[in-house]
Design a protein around this motif. Structure first.
Motif, PDB file in Angstrom:
ATOM      1  N   ASP A   1       0.826  -1.204   0.000  1.00  0.00           N
ATOM      2  CA  ASP A   1       0.000   0.000   0.000  1.00  0.00           C
ATOM      3  C   ASP A   1       0.864   1.259   0.000  1.00  0.00           C
ATOM      4  O   ASP A   1       0.597   2.215  -0.734  1.00  0.00           O
ATOM      5  CB  ASP A   1      -0.922   0.013   1.222  1.00  0.00           C
ATOM      6  N   PHE A   2       1.903   1.269   0.837  1.00  0.00           N
ATOM      7  CA  PHE A   2       2.784   2.437   0.901  1.00  0.00           C
ATOM      8  C   PHE A   2       3.473   2.669  -0.440  1.00  0.00           C
ATOM      9  O   PHE A   2       3.634   3.812  -0.881  1.00  0.00           O
ATOM     10  CB  PHE A   2       3.833   2.244   2.005  1.00  0.00           C
ATOM     11  N   GLU A   3       3.888   1.583  -1.079  1.00  0.00           N
ATOM     12  CA  GLU A   3       4.614   1.725  -2.345  1.00  0.00           C
ATOM     13  C   GLU A   3       3.734   2.338  -3.433  1.00  0.00           C
ATOM     14  O   GLU A   3       4.239   3.011  -4.339  1.00  0.00           O
ATOM     15  CB  GLU A   3       5.134   0.362  -2.798  1.00  0.00           C
ATOM     16  N   GLN A   4       2.429   2.122  -3.351  1.00  0.00           N
ATOM     17  CA  GLN A   4       1.530   2.681  -4.351  1.00  0.00           C
ATOM     18  C   GLN A   4       1.480   4.206  -4.303  1.00  0.00           C
ATOM     19  O   GLN A   4       1.117   4.860  -5.278  1.00  0.00           O
ATOM     20  CB  GLN A   4       0.122   2.106  -4.156  1.00  0.00           C
ATOM     21  N   TRP A   5       1.860   4.784  -3.160  1.00  0.00           N
ATOM     22  CA  TRP A   5       1.879   6.238  -3.045  1.00  0.00           C
ATOM     23  C   TRP A   5       3.116   6.860  -3.714  1.00  0.00           C
ATOM     24  O   TRP A   5       3.163   8.062  -3.930  1.00  0.00           O
ATOM     25  CB  TRP A   5       1.896   6.657  -1.576  1.00  0.00           C
ATOM     26  N   ASN A   6       4.110   6.005  -4.001  1.00  0.00           N
ATOM     27  CA  ASN A   6       5.380   6.470  -4.577  1.00  0.00           C
ATOM     28  C   ASN A   6       6.068   7.516  -3.684  1.00  0.00           C
ATOM     29  O   ASN A   6       6.653   8.480  -4.164  1.00  0.00           O
ATOM     30  CB  ASN A   6       5.157   7.056  -5.977  1.00  0.00           C
ATOM     31  N   ARG A   7       5.941   7.304  -2.383  1.00  0.00           N
ATOM     32  CA  ARG A   7       6.548   8.250  -1.447  1.00  0.00           C
ATOM     33  C   ARG A   7       7.464   7.551  -0.447  1.00  0.00           C
ATOM     34  O   ARG A   7       7.765   8.100   0.613  1.00  0.00           O
ATOM     35  CB  ARG A   7       5.457   9.021  -0.706  1.00  0.00           C
ATOM     36  N   THR A   8       7.869   6.358  -0.742  1.00  0.00           N
ATOM     37  CA  THR A   8       8.746   5.634   0.173  1.00  0.00           C
ATOM     38  C   THR A   8      10.181   5.657  -0.343  1.00  0.00           C
ATOM     39  O   THR A   8      10.440   5.334  -1.506  1.00  0.00           O
ATOM     40  CB  THR A   8       8.293   4.173   0.345  1.00  0.00           C
ATOM     41  N   LYS A   9      11.084   6.062   0.528  1.00  0.00           N
ATOM     42  CA  LYS A   9      12.497   6.036   0.182  1.00  0.00           C
ATOM     43  C   LYS A   9      13.053   4.631   0.345  1.00  0.00           C
ATOM     44  O   LYS A   9      13.876   4.168  -0.453  1.00  0.00           O
ATOM     45  CB  LYS A   9      13.248   7.012   1.079  1.00  0.00           C
ATOM     46  N   SER A  10      12.593   3.939   1.393  1.00  0.00           N
ATOM     47  CA  SER A  10      13.006   2.554   1.617  1.00  0.00           C
ATOM     48  C   SER A  10      12.005   1.870   2.539  1.00  0.00           C
ATOM     49  O   SER A  10      11.312   2.532   3.311  1.00  0.00           O
ATOM     50  CB  SER A  10      14.413   2.470   2.230  1.00  0.00           C
ATOM     51  N   ILE A  11      11.929   0.546   2.421  1.00  0.00           N
ATOM     52  CA  ILE A  11      11.083  -0.263   3.288  1.00  0.00           C
ATOM     53  C   ILE A  11      11.907  -1.436   3.791  1.00  0.00           C
ATOM     54  O   ILE A  11      12.537  -2.142   3.001  1.00  0.00           O
ATOM     55  CB  ILE A  11       9.835  -0.784   2.550  1.00  0.00           C
TER      56      ILE A  11
END
Length: 217
Positions: free
Chosen positions: A35-45
């Protein structure tokens, strides 16, 4: 398997922060990461397991796919009864787990002669359950053990001293076995009413009624 989710977040204006989740089942953590990746706002997970190991998404997904065929999400209920006149003990345990996307329950009991106390019987019941886990090839994961013996649970948690040599020997034996299996034991003290299944198994053992079953549900 449970993990903590660590997400480095970057806002559209370049502001950055890091979020840490509570402990989550690995499937839930992977879904939230998606879900977070779909926002395209994650630097790393990152995913952090109970031993402090760090995983990226690809590594964790590959690991969980390999683990599907092995027992996981394991919970153990254990109990014992003891006859002071004969020193005979009745042991009982129930094991719940998943494997190949199916849920299973093992129910088993037995009798043991020549024990010294109900507390020792409770330790032996737990040890027998751990031996069953070993036969199932449960390893390198968290396992929850639930029982209504405050003595056993609190001694294994290190909250109560274990002064009796007999009980101390059983505690050492249990800890060595779990360490060898790579199992991170999570002990929970529960009420008798919540341990009814294991209690009934132990009672049936005292009545010389043997139960040994594995059921898919």
């Amino acid at each position: 398997m449970y993990v903590t989710l660590k997400i480095a977040y970057v806002s559209p204006k370049g502001m950055q922060t890091t979020f840490h989740s509570e402990e989550l089942e690995v499937e839930v953590a992977l879904a939230i990461a998606n879900d977070f990746e779909q926002w395209n706002r994650t630097k790393s997970i990152e995913f952090i397991d109970y031993k402090g190991n760090h995983w990226n998404k690809k590594e964790l997904k590959t690991y969980t796919e390999e683990m599907v065929s092995e027992p996981s999400h394991v919970t153990v209920y254990f109990d014992a009864g003891f006859d002071l006149k004969t020193n005979k003990a009745g042991l009982g345990f129930a094991i719940y787990y998943t494997q190949n996307h199916q849920s299973y329950r093992i129910r088993k009991n037995s009798t043991v002669p020549e024990l010294t106390s109900n507390n020792e019987a409770e330790y032996v019941a737990l040890f027998e359950a751990i031996k069953q886990l070993e036969e199932l090839h449960v390893h390198h994961q968290q396992v929850t053990f639930k029982g209504d013996s405050k003595v056993v649970i609190n001694q294994l948690l290190g909250e109560w001293p274990c002064m009796e040599e007999t009980l101390n020997n059983w505690a050492d034996r249990i800890e060595r076995k779990l360490e060898m299996m790579g199992v991170d034991a999570q002990y929970q003290d529960i009420a008798r009413k919540d341990n009814r299944e294991a209690h009934q198994l132990a009672t049936k053992a005292m009545e010389n009624v043997e139960i040994d079953s594995c059921k898919k549900f």
